[in-house]
Design a protein around this motif. Sequence first.
Motif, PDB file in Angstrom:
ATOM      1  N   ALA A 128       0.813  -1.149  -0.080  1.00 45.85           N
ATOM      2  CA  ALA A 128       0.025  -0.018  -0.053  1.00 45.85           C
ATOM      3  C   ALA A 128       1.011   1.121   0.016  1.00 45.85           C
ATOM      4  O   ALA A 128       1.949   1.343   0.659  1.00 45.85           O
ATOM      5  CB  ALA A 128      -0.778   0.108   1.195  1.00 45.85           C
ATOM      6  N   GLU A 129       0.439   2.064  -0.819  1.00 49.53           N
ATOM      7  CA  GLU A 129       1.255   3.427  -1.132  1.00 49.53           C
ATOM      8  C   GLU A 129       0.225   4.688  -0.681  1.00 49.53           C
ATOM      9  O   GLU A 129      -0.567   4.813  -1.348  1.00 49.53           O
ATOM     10  CB  GLU A 129       1.892   3.370  -2.360  1.00 49.53           C
ATOM     11  CG  GLU A 129       2.717   4.804  -2.601  1.00 49.53           C
ATOM     12  CD  GLU A 129       3.033   4.834  -4.132  1.00 49.53           C
ATOM     13  OE1 GLU A 129       4.384   5.452  -4.242  1.00 49.53           O
ATOM     14  OE2 GLU A 129       2.513   4.828  -4.906  1.00 49.53           O
ATOM     15  N   ILE A 130       0.721   5.530   0.257  1.00 50.69           N
ATOM     16  CA  ILE A 130       0.161   6.715   0.421  1.00 50.69           C
ATOM     17  C   ILE A 130       0.734   7.845  -0.116  1.00 50.69           C
ATOM     18  O   ILE A 130       1.819   8.206   0.105  1.00 50.69           O
ATOM     19  CB  ILE A 130       0.087   7.127   2.029  1.00 50.69           C
ATOM     20  CG1 ILE A 130      -0.671   5.886   2.679  1.00 50.69           C
ATOM     21  CG2 ILE A 130      -0.555   8.390   2.305  1.00 50.69           C
ATOM     22  CD1 ILE A 130      -0.641   6.031   4.063  1.00 50.69           C
TER      23      ILE A 130
ATOM     24  N   THR B  68      -2.295   2.213  -4.320  1.00 44.63           N
ATOM     25  CA  THR B  68      -1.650   3.433  -4.276  1.00 44.63           C
ATOM     26  C   THR B  68      -2.714   4.289  -4.341  1.00 44.63           C
ATOM     27  O   THR B  68      -3.771   4.556  -4.826  1.00 44.63           O
ATOM     28  CB  THR B  68      -0.717   3.742  -5.497  1.00 44.63           C
ATOM     29  OG1 THR B  68      -0.228   5.186  -5.159  1.00 44.63           O
ATOM     30  CG2 THR B  68      -1.254   3.669  -6.957  1.00 44.63           C
ATOM     31  N   VAL B  69      -2.722   5.503  -3.284  1.00 39.10           N
ATOM     32  CA  VAL B  69      -3.768   6.247  -2.937  1.00 39.10           C
ATOM     33  C   VAL B  69      -3.046   7.782  -3.107  1.00 39.10           C
ATOM     34  O   VAL B  69      -1.877   8.002  -2.516  1.00 39.10           O
ATOM     35  CB  VAL B  69      -4.370   6.111  -1.615  1.00 39.10           C
ATOM     36  CG1 VAL B  69      -5.331   7.181  -1.143  1.00 39.10           C
ATOM     37  CG2 VAL B  69      -4.662   4.752  -1.291  1.00 39.10           C
ATOM     38  N   ASP B  70      -3.973   8.602  -3.841  1.00 45.81           N
ATOM     39  CA  ASP B  70      -3.617  10.031  -3.768  1.00 45.81           C
ATOM     40  C   ASP B  70      -4.910  10.883  -3.891  1.00 45.81           C
ATOM     41  O   ASP B  70      -5.772  10.425  -4.436  1.00 45.81           O
ATOM     42  CB  ASP B  70      -2.614  10.097  -5.044  1.00 45.81           C
ATOM     43  CG  ASP B  70      -1.776  11.527  -5.014  1.00 45.81           C
ATOM     44  OD1 ASP B  70      -0.518  11.370  -4.787  1.00 45.81           O
ATOM     45  OD2 ASP B  70      -2.287  12.420  -5.040  1.00 45.81           O
TER      46      ASP B  70
ATOM     47  N   VAL C  59       4.073  -0.916   3.917  1.00 45.91           N
ATOM     48  CA  VAL C  59       2.952   0.197   3.627  1.00 45.91           C
ATOM     49  C   VAL C  59       4.216   1.373   3.438  1.00 45.91           C
ATOM     50  O   VAL C  59       5.042   1.423   4.207  1.00 45.91           O
ATOM     51  CB  VAL C  59       2.088   0.352   4.687  1.00 45.91           C
ATOM     52  CG1 VAL C  59       1.352   1.728   4.516  1.00 45.91           C
ATOM     53  CG2 VAL C  59       1.185  -0.692   4.964  1.00 45.91           C
ATOM     54  N   PHE C  60       4.047   2.020   2.342  1.00 49.77           N
ATOM     55  CA  PHE C  60       4.903   3.382   2.131  1.00 49.77           C
ATOM     56  C   PHE C  60       4.059   4.518   2.213  1.00 49.77           C
ATOM     57  O   PHE C  60       3.280   4.706   1.671  1.00 49.77           O
ATOM     58  CB  PHE C  60       5.522   3.057   0.829  1.00 49.77           C
ATOM     59  CG  PHE C  60       6.468   4.564   0.328  1.00 49.77           C
ATOM     60  CD1 PHE C  60       7.344   4.824   1.337  1.00 49.77           C
ATOM     61  CD2 PHE C  60       6.083   5.040  -0.762  1.00 49.77           C
ATOM     62  CE1 PHE C  60       8.184   5.912   0.896  1.00 49.77           C
ATOM     63  CE2 PHE C  60       7.008   6.343  -0.998  1.00 49.77           C
ATOM     64  CZ  PHE C  60       7.940   6.759   0.008  1.00 49.77           C
ATOM     65  N   CYS C  61       4.643   5.457   3.050  1.00 47.77           N
ATOM     66  CA  CYS C  61       4.009   6.607   3.458  1.00 47.77           C
ATOM     67  C   CYS C  61       4.751   7.917   3.095  1.00 47.77           C
ATOM     68  O   CYS C  61       5.618   8.220   3.548  1.00 47.77           O
ATOM     69  CB  CYS C  61       3.618   6.707   4.949  1.00 47.77           C
ATOM     70  SG  CYS C  61       2.752   5.365   5.754  1.00 47.77           S
ATOM     71  N   ASP C  62       4.074   8.623   2.011  1.00 48.16           N
ATOM     72  CA  ASP C  62       4.686   9.711   1.309  1.00 48.16           C
ATOM     73  C   ASP C  62       3.642  10.781   1.244  1.00 48.16           C
ATOM     74  O   ASP C  62       3.392  11.194   0.048  1.00 48.16           O
ATOM     75  CB  ASP C  62       5.235   9.463   0.139  1.00 48.16           C
ATOM     76  CG  ASP C  62       6.264  10.761  -0.288  1.00 48.16           C
ATOM     77  OD1 ASP C  62       6.235  11.627   0.473  1.00 48.16           O
ATOM     78  OD2 ASP C  62       6.542  10.754  -1.379  1.00 48.16           O
ATOM     79  N   GLY C  63       2.619  11.118   2.084  1.00 45.86           N
ATOM     80  CA  GLY C  63       1.350  11.777   2.064  1.00 45.86           C
ATOM     81  C   GLY C  63       1.572  13.142   3.051  1.00 45.86           C
ATOM     82  O   GLY C  63       2.746  13.639   3.093  1.00 45.86           O
TER      83      GLY C  63
ATOM     84  N   GLY D 128       6.047  -7.551   8.394  1.00 48.71           N
ATOM     85  CA  GLY D 128       5.830  -6.491   7.406  1.00 48.71           C
ATOM     86  C   GLY D 128       6.468  -5.342   7.698  1.00 48.71           C
ATOM     87  O   GLY D 128       6.788  -4.988   8.888  1.00 48.71           O
ATOM     88  N   LEU D 129       6.648  -4.218   6.399  1.00 51.89           N
ATOM     89  CA  LEU D 129       7.256  -3.042   6.800  1.00 51.89           C
ATOM     90  C   LEU D 129       6.368  -1.937   6.658  1.00 51.89           C
ATOM     91  O   LEU D 129       5.692  -1.916   5.853  1.00 51.89           O
ATOM     92  CB  LEU D 129       8.441  -2.835   5.776  1.00 51.89           C
ATOM     93  CG  LEU D 129       9.924  -3.658   6.055  1.00 51.89           C
ATOM     94  CD1 LEU D 129      10.692  -3.932   4.958  1.00 51.89           C
ATOM     95  CD2 LEU D 129      10.798  -2.869   6.981  1.00 51.89           C
ATOM     96  N   VAL D 130       6.726  -0.827   7.654  1.00 47.31           N
ATOM     97  CA  VAL D 130       6.291   0.311   7.257  1.00 47.31           C
ATOM     98  C   VAL D 130       7.210   1.613   7.040  1.00 47.31           C
ATOM     99  O   VAL D 130       8.337   1.539   7.832  1.00 47.31           O
ATOM    100  CB  VAL D 130       5.039   0.967   8.560  1.00 47.31           C
ATOM    101  CG1 VAL D 130       5.928   1.016   9.629  1.00 47.31           C
ATOM    102  CG2 VAL D 130       4.657   2.450   8.242  1.00 47.31           C
TER     103      VAL D 130
END
Length: 232
Positions: free
Chosen positions: A80-82, A105-107, A152-156, A176-178
């Motif tokens: 999941a990508e933010i 992926t969310v944007d 989960v990758f967070c770039d929001g 899992g990784l955040v």
Amino acid sequence: MCGFPAPTDTVTARQLWGQERAITGNRQTGWTFADAFVAEDEPLLWARDQAHAAGLRPVSPATGAVLRMLSATVDAKAVAEIGTGTGVSGIHLLSGMRPDGVLTTVDTEPECQQFAREAFRAAGFAANRARFIPGRALDVLPRLADGGYDLVFCDGDRTEGLEYLAESLRLLRPGGLVCFEGVLADGRTVESGPQPVEVVRLRELVREVRESPALIPSLVPVGDGLLCGVKR
């Protein structure tokens, strides 16, 4: 002998300062080398150009390379990508994932997601390898499956990091990784003195990841700081 000082030896402040100056002087060269270590191909460079034209700040090449390695390390099938942006980080993530893996992926900007679609296609990824969801992350994440994600990758929104962390812990399987991009905020996170709300919230996020009993933490000095945690 290995050259370590004997117990009676002393190290002067001048020696320590000289070592620090040498390290600092070489740091920028090291970062430049790290960014060039894994060459980016034409689809990635095109996506990066689109990001700059849109006024966005994509992940650095070194950060992308770390994301690619991490997604491969956990043998990621579901990520999941933010913050889709124009697809720079997404290409790196997909490149490290299993061939049957799917990136969700969310944007908030559908126009940027369209650039990402084109970039993914140019990079050779089939359309079913990515699921694009337009909208605010904190509205979308609660609809995703508990324990269904490897990374989960967070770039929001940097003021929402603690909320992203809470959702990520729910979404991730054990092991899992955040990952959070941009936690150093151009060095402001570690500077003393009053800081804007965004930086204060980043400090809170860094502290929470470091002290959480649910995570094994690390802060990787690539790009603008990549904060990572493995879910126990």
